[in-house]
Scaffold this active site. Structure first.
Site, mmCIF file in Angstrom:
data_model
loop_
_atom_site.group_PDB
_atom_site.id
_atom_site.type_symbol
_atom_site.label_atom_id
_atom_site.label_comp_id
_atom_site.label_asym_id
_atom_site.label_seq_id
_atom_site.Cartn_x
_atom_site.Cartn_y
_atom_site.Cartn_z
ATOM 1 N N PHE A 36 0.812 -1.211 0.000
ATOM 2 C CA PHE A 36 0.000 0.000 0.000
ATOM 3 C C PHE A 36 0.847 1.262 0.000
ATOM 4 O O PHE A 36 0.395 2.312 -0.432
ATOM 5 C CB PHE A 36 -0.970 0.005 1.183
ATOM 6 C CG PHE A 36 -0.357 0.469 2.479
ATOM 7 C CD1 PHE A 36 -0.481 1.786 2.879
ATOM 8 C CD2 PHE A 36 0.348 -0.411 3.281
ATOM 9 C CE1 PHE A 36 0.075 2.213 4.069
ATOM 10 C CE2 PHE A 36 0.903 0.007 4.464
ATOM 11 C CZ PHE A 36 0.778 1.322 4.864
ATOM 12 N N THR A 37 2.089 1.171 0.427
ATOM 13 C CA THR A 37 2.920 2.377 0.485
ATOM 14 C C THR A 37 3.217 2.930 -0.900
ATOM 15 O O THR A 37 3.624 4.081 -1.034
ATOM 16 C CB THR A 37 4.249 2.111 1.220
ATOM 17 O OG1 THR A 37 4.905 1.017 0.595
ATOM 18 C CG2 THR A 37 4.012 1.802 2.682
#
Length: 83
Positions: free
Chosen positions: A13-14
């Protein structure tokens, strides 16, 4: 897909974060529950449609887990999937 290669999918998700000043901001990322369901459906599609004859060639990480991944890359390829 006509390939003898395996594919490793790792959710991260980063990759959808950006910096606001000197702090990372992830508020535009998908909510964890929806993201996990989306990722599961993506893997299911890859195994049942794209690699239907060899679903065992699709490898994946554990959603939301801290993972250390090592690989040998035979070509610099990064694909960003955004809907």
């Amino acid at each position: 897909m006509q390939s003898e290669q395996e594919v490793l999918f790792v959710s991260q998700f980063t990759l959808y974060g950006f910096f606001k000043g000197n702090k990372p901001d992830f508020h535009h990322a998908m909510a964890p529950g929806a993201a996990k369901a989306f990722y599961s459906e993506f893997l299911k599609h890859a195994r049942e449609v794209v690699y239907k004859d060899h679903p065992e060639r699709i490898k994946d990480g554990v959603f939301g887990a801290h993972m250390e991944v090592a690989l040998v890359n035979s070509g610099p390829v990064t694909m960003i999937l955004d809907s």
